[in-house]
Design a protein around this motif. Structure first.
Motif, PDB file in Angstrom:
ATOM      1  N   VAL A 222     -40.904 -35.236  19.584  1.00  0.00           N
ATOM      2  CA  VAL A 222     -41.621 -34.138  19.193  1.00  0.00           C
ATOM      3  C   VAL A 222     -43.166 -34.506  19.909  1.00  0.00           C
ATOM      4  O   VAL A 222     -43.390 -35.494  20.103  1.00  0.00           O
ATOM      5  CB  VAL A 222     -41.822 -34.034  17.722  1.00  0.00           C
ATOM      6  N   ASN A 223     -43.667 -33.279  20.451  1.00  0.00           N
ATOM      7  CA  ASN A 223     -45.207 -33.709  20.951  1.00  0.00           C
ATOM      8  C   ASN A 223     -46.314 -33.980  19.870  1.00  0.00           C
ATOM      9  O   ASN A 223     -45.839 -33.821  18.575  1.00  0.00           O
ATOM     10  CB  ASN A 223     -45.643 -32.454  21.875  1.00  0.00           C
ATOM     11  N   ARG A 224     -47.461 -34.140  20.215  1.00  0.00           N
ATOM     12  CA  ARG A 224     -48.413 -34.333  19.296  1.00  0.00           C
ATOM     13  C   ARG A 224     -48.893 -33.541  18.444  1.00  0.00           C
ATOM     14  O   ARG A 224     -49.075 -33.678  17.025  1.00  0.00           O
ATOM     15  CB  ARG A 224     -49.711 -34.906  20.032  1.00  0.00           C
ATOM     16  N   ALA A 225     -48.662 -32.099  18.804  1.00  0.00           N
ATOM     17  CA  ALA A 225     -49.111 -31.071  17.996  1.00  0.00           C
ATOM     18  C   ALA A 225     -47.735 -31.066  16.759  1.00  0.00           C
ATOM     19  O   ALA A 225     -48.267 -30.683  15.563  1.00  0.00           O
ATOM     20  CB  ALA A 225     -48.989 -29.621  18.554  1.00  0.00           C
ATOM     21  N   MET A 226     -46.505 -31.212  17.011  1.00  0.00           N
ATOM     22  CA  MET A 226     -45.663 -31.427  15.920  1.00  0.00           C
ATOM     23  C   MET A 226     -45.904 -32.585  15.234  1.00  0.00           C
ATOM     24  O   MET A 226     -45.708 -32.376  13.857  1.00  0.00           O
ATOM     25  CB  MET A 226     -44.266 -31.263  16.883  1.00  0.00           C
ATOM     26  N   ARG A 227     -46.245 -33.660  15.686  1.00  0.00           N
ATOM     27  CA  ARG A 227     -46.458 -34.895  14.929  1.00  0.00           C
ATOM     28  C   ARG A 227     -47.417 -34.458  13.885  1.00  0.00           C
ATOM     29  O   ARG A 227     -47.314 -35.106  12.582  1.00  0.00           O
ATOM     30  CB  ARG A 227     -46.606 -36.029  15.688  1.00  0.00           C
ATOM     31  N   ALA A 228     -48.739 -33.968  14.227  1.00  0.00           N
ATOM     32  CA  ALA A 228     -49.776 -33.847  13.407  1.00  0.00           C
ATOM     33  C   ALA A 228     -49.176 -32.730  12.236  1.00  0.00           C
ATOM     34  O   ALA A 228     -49.699 -32.746  11.041  1.00  0.00           O
ATOM     35  CB  ALA A 228     -50.896 -32.841  14.143  1.00  0.00           C
ATOM     36  N   LYS A 229     -48.405 -31.867  12.512  1.00  0.00           N
ATOM     37  CA  LYS A 229     -47.790 -30.839  11.505  1.00  0.00           C
ATOM     38  C   LYS A 229     -47.127 -31.603  10.507  1.00  0.00           C
ATOM     39  O   LYS A 229     -47.130 -31.347   9.293  1.00  0.00           O
ATOM     40  CB  LYS A 229     -47.100 -29.742  12.177  1.00  0.00           C
ATOM     41  N   ALA A 230     -46.289 -32.658  11.125  1.00  0.00           N
ATOM     42  CA  ALA A 230     -45.551 -33.456  10.171  1.00  0.00           C
ATOM     43  C   ALA A 230     -46.239 -34.663   9.459  1.00  0.00           C
ATOM     44  O   ALA A 230     -45.435 -35.296   8.652  1.00  0.00           O
ATOM     45  CB  ALA A 230     -44.104 -33.783  10.979  1.00  0.00           C
ATOM     46  N   GLY A 231     -47.240 -34.903   9.819  1.00  0.00           N
ATOM     47  CA  GLY A 231     -47.994 -36.014   9.322  1.00  0.00           C
ATOM     48  C   GLY A 231     -47.673 -37.491   9.647  1.00  0.00           C
ATOM     49  O   GLY A 231     -47.672 -38.306   9.278  1.00  0.00           O
ATOM     50  N   ILE A 232     -47.006 -37.530  11.183  1.00  0.00           N
ATOM     51  CA  ILE A 232     -46.691 -38.316  11.799  1.00  0.00           C
ATOM     52  C   ILE A 232     -47.834 -39.152  12.654  1.00  0.00           C
ATOM     53  O   ILE A 232     -48.013 -38.595  13.626  1.00  0.00           O
ATOM     54  CB  ILE A 232     -45.158 -38.129  12.527  1.00  0.00           C
ATOM     55  N   ASP A 233     -48.413 -40.077  12.006  1.00  0.00           N
ATOM     56  CA  ASP A 233     -49.193 -40.782  12.618  1.00  0.00           C
ATOM     57  C   ASP A 233     -49.384 -42.431  12.819  1.00  0.00           C
ATOM     58  O   ASP A 233     -48.480 -42.713  12.137  1.00  0.00           O
ATOM     59  CB  ASP A 233     -50.828 -40.320  12.459  1.00  0.00           C
TER      60      ASP A 233
END
Length: 582
Positions: free
Chosen positions: A177-188
């Protein structure tokens, strides 16, 4: 009454029913001039059969069957064609396969990053969805994320910085998943740092501690929960696609081993707000529309975080769909481990992966797995366990053995995939009555095995993959399955691979080949046992449903290469023609 006595009474009653039907019923149709492979041990071959009320009334020699003819009976001349019972797929994600086919899909092609970018950008341009709605691409070859940085350089720049993207692996266990999808899912980075040791493999990280986009199993859950659930119209369309595709291959029954899966649902975690109904509404809608021309044994996944108490929650979901025509809900599926392929390497090994020295991950503790299996067995539920690594297989067998020590439930449980099995565990399948549900289309040399598995296992482990013949020699019942859409739903290709064990990269241990009759039984009588419907389907004999197919060649006589090209001319479900070749 003992289990053996009960089974004997059941057989006697079944024979009596057959005699009564033969004596008093009049057939709607009699099919003559056929070469029938019945998959019935008592009568393996026949020339003709009679159908009444959607069931087999009589089967045997042509003259004896024609004696049942009445004035209204239709006589169908099959002109010497080969007839078999309707085929059964003992593990397929059919509706998910339909959804994937109707969505952007890379079809598991091996593509370079530039080609992936071109295809994905074209789909984005076509859909023109709002920027916040994730773009999901199915069927991505997992080799694509061997270099996650290269993907980031394409899909974390420009307009992609605000467009969430999910590249779903064709194995359905891994994704990028790209950074925008990670941000949406709270993956940081903070989320990754907070993972326990047993969870760290679920989120890939770069050397700086930032997630690199690679997700495995429970990591994939994080993003699928962010996807909009398909509406009823799309689910119904996917279901129709799945039924058409399966009927075309001669498949009239299947196990859907993750019926509570789908966009917006979690499989590896207890997810607040998740209904847990997955794609079950598709089957109900199909049945209500008269379009479910197949038996579906739908299993609900018990997440690795589940315990015995969670079975009541799953039972509440089951009860919502009880009584749906042609749909049964015999039990649960458990994920014991993940997948063998690099970079995930989440299948649990007795040994270790040579590149990392790690052994993969069991998704449940030994005690948790045994408690969950025992609780389901006590309810009389079928338990179907995903296990690819030999450690996962052993611990699954241990769990079944513990349950057998508590009771003789009579339920035929199963383990699926079985990529690696230790030789000491071969005889335990027969002893415990556990069915080996195998996707033998995978028993070929391809890029998965050569590039993503072979470099990380010993030669002995590598050549021992999918030990079908060894299991069979030790008395195991082998049931055939596809795991569609992970691989094709075409059972004729799978039979070919099981018989040749040969692919574009060479052969994979020809000593593990199975013969043709074994494969035909794997997709008929044995698969019926695996999905809990052996008393109703899986063979052509009096009293069972008249599910059968007519094929374009004598599959008992042709070689493996010709078998692979088999075309189904007609598929019948409950005596009604539901597919005919054009």
């Amino acid at each position: 009454m003992s289990t053996a006595t009960a089974r004997g009474v059941s057989v006697a009653v079944g024979l009596l029913v057959g005699v009564i039907m033969t004596a008093h019923a009049a057939p709607d149709a009699i099919f003559i001039n056929a070469q029938v492979f019945t998959a019935d041990e008592a009568r393996p071959a026949a020339q003709a059969f009679a159908v009444e009320g959607g069931r087999i009334l009589a089967i045997g020699e042509q003259d004896e069957v024609l004696a049942h003819k009445r004035p209204h009976t239709q006589v169908v001349d099959l002109q010497g064609r080969r007839v078999l019972p309707g085929l059964i797929d003992a593990h397929t994600h059919a509706v998910i396969g339909g959804l994937a086919a109707l969505s952007p899909n890379l079809q598991d092609e091996e593509l370079d990053i530039a080609s992936v970018r071109q295809r994905v950008q074209a789909w984005r341009d076509e859909t023109r969805s709002d920027a916040d709605r994730p773009l999901v691409v199915f069927g991505v070859n997992p080799a694509t994320w061997k270099n996650p940085q290269a993907l980031a350089e394409v899909f974390d720049v420009g307009s992609w910085m605000s467009q969430p993207l999910l590249l779903m692996g064709s194995d359905l266990h891994t994704a990028w998943v790209n950074r925008a999808m990670r941000a949406k899912a709270g993956i940081d980075a903070a989320y990754a740092r907070g993972l326990t040791a047993s969870q760290r493999h679920t989120v890939g990280v770069a050397t700086d501690g930032e997630p690199n986009g690679v997700l495995v199993d429970a990591g994939v859950d994080l993003v699928t929960l962010q996807l909009p659930k398909p509406d009823e119209d799309l689910l119904l369309e996917a279901g129709k696609f799945a039924v058409r595709a399966n009927n075309r291959y001669g498949i009239t029954a299947w196990m859907d081993p993750a019926a509570n899966a789908g966009p917006g649902e979690a499989l590896f975690a207890r997810a607040p707000g998740s209904t847990g109904t997955g794609i079950l509404p598709a089957y109900r809608a199909l049945a209500e529309a008269g379009g479910l021309s197949a038996h579906v044994a739908a299993l609900l996944v018990a997440s690795p975080l589940s315990d015995a108490a969670d079975l009541e929650r799953l039972n509440a979901v089951r009860e919502q769909f009880q009584g749906t025509p042609n749909l049964t809900m015999p039990g649960i599926k458990i994920f014991a481990d993940g997948v063998l392929e690099y970079p995930a390497q989440s299948a649990a090994l007795l040994g270790e992966y040579s590149n990392s020295g790690k052994r993969g991950e069991m998704l449940l503790t030994r005690q948790g797995l045994q408690a969950l299996v025992d609780a389901a067995d006590a309810r009389g539920w079928l338990v179907h366990i995903h296990a690819l690594g030999d450690r996962a297989v052993r611990e699954s067998l241990d769990a079944f053995e513990a349950a057998r020590e508590h009771r003789d439930s009579g339920v035929r449980h199963s383990i699926t995939h079985l990529q690696l099995v230790d030789a000491n565990d071969y005889p335990r399948f027969a002893r415990l009555g556990v069915i080996a549900v195998m996707q033998l289309h995978w028993a070929e040399m391809d890029n998965y095995l050569l590039d993503l598995v072979k470099p990380y296992l010993s030669e002995t482990e590598f050549m021992g993959q999918y030990p079908a013949r060894s299991l069979q020699r030790q008395g195991a019942v082998i049931a055939g399955a596809s795991d569609w859409p992970i691989s094709t739903a075409n059972p004729w290709e799978a039979m070919h691979h099981a018989m040749t064990r040969h692919g574009p990269g060479g052969g994979l241990n020809p000593a593990e080949r199975l013969d043709k009759t074994s494969m035909l039984l794997a997709y008929t009588r044995h698969a019926a046992q695996a999905i809990g419907l052996a008393d109703k389907i899986g063979s052509l004999e009096p009293g069972k449903q008249a599910d059968f197919i007519v094929v374009d060649r004598d599959v008992l006589e042709v070689d493996a290469e010709s078998l692979k090209q088999t075309q189904v001319l007609e598929t019948y479900f409950a005596g009604v023609k539901v597919y005919a070749a054009q």
